[in-house]
Design a protein around this motif. Structure first.
Motif, PDB file in Angstrom:
ATOM      1  N   PRO A 114      -3.954  -5.585  -6.880  1.00  0.00           N
ATOM      2  CA  PRO A 114      -5.407  -5.733  -6.995  1.00  0.00           C
ATOM      3  C   PRO A 114      -6.078  -5.465  -5.645  1.00  0.00           C
ATOM      4  N   ALA A 115      -7.171  -4.711  -5.673  1.00  0.00           N
ATOM      5  CA  ALA A 115      -7.864  -4.341  -4.426  1.00  0.00           C
ATOM      6  C   ALA A 115      -8.199  -5.558  -3.579  1.00  0.00           C
ATOM      7  N   GLU A 116      -8.568  -6.668  -4.228  1.00  0.00           N
ATOM      8  CA  GLU A 116      -8.950  -7.874  -3.492  1.00  0.00           C
ATOM      9  C   GLU A 116      -7.777  -8.499  -2.745  1.00  0.00           C
ATOM     10  N   LEU A 117      -6.561  -8.182  -3.151  1.00  0.00           N
ATOM     11  CA  LEU A 117      -5.372  -8.790  -2.552  1.00  0.00           C
ATOM     12  C   LEU A 117      -4.605  -7.834  -1.641  1.00  0.00           C
ATOM     13  N   ASP A 118      -5.046  -6.581  -1.566  1.00  0.00           N
ATOM     14  CA  ASP A 118      -4.316  -5.561  -0.820  1.00  0.00           C
ATOM     15  C   ASP A 118      -4.076  -5.960   0.637  1.00  0.00           C
ATOM     16  N   GLU A 119      -5.112  -6.379   1.318  1.00  0.00           N
ATOM     17  CA  GLU A 119      -4.976  -6.736   2.736  1.00  0.00           C
ATOM     18  C   GLU A 119      -3.978  -7.876   2.936  1.00  0.00           C
TER      19      GLU A 119
END
Length: 148
Positions: A114-119
């Motif tokens: 998920p983009a929100e969890l990438d970092e």
């Protein structure tokens, strides 16, 4: 907390939402396999892990004082070689994890991140694999001729 890091290679493909992480290890294949599949071993390097039945495992993370229970559901397993499944992270779309033990070490692919969890995953996987490397090194038998 700083741990000695193994020579981790992290490749990120933002378009495919995939992280590929690998590192060499001289640990025996059976030790690496146990680190991925034995819940006590997983708990030692990753996070507390518990069986949830039906090939599912609860991974409990504590982040900034908040408990996060993620569920890993095994989809495919080739004992001693590879493991893959779905990571259910409440509040986010599912992602996929696969790990393969090869002659040169461990390769882990985390896809559909998920983009929100990438970092967080980009920072987290090298950190946790550093803990895995330390755990494998700690459990390694002494080389022949080494005083105990």
């Amino acid at each position: 907390m700083t741990l000695p890091a193994p020579p981790v290679t992290l490749r990120a493909d933002a378009a495919a939402r995939t992280l590929t992480v690998s590192f060499p290890t001289g640990a025996p294949r059976r030790a690496v396999w146990a680190a991925l599949t034995d819940l006590g071993s997983v708990s030692a390097w990753l996070t507390p892990a518990a069986a949830a039945g039906g090939g599912r495992y609860v991974l409990t993370f504590d982040h900034e004082g908040h408990r996060h229970d993620k569920v890993f559901e095994v989809v495919e397993c080739v004992p001693g070689r590879s493991l893959s499944g779905v990571l259910h992270d409440p509040g986010f779309p599912d992602s996929r994890l696969s790990a393969e033990i090869g002659p040169r070490g461990l390769a882990l692919v985390h896809s559909d991140v998920p983009a929100e969890l990438d970092e967080g995953y980009r920072a987290g996987w090298p950190f946790y694999l550093g803990r895995l490397a330390a755990a494998l090194e700690q459990d390694a038998p002494a080389p022949p001729g080494t005083p105990e």
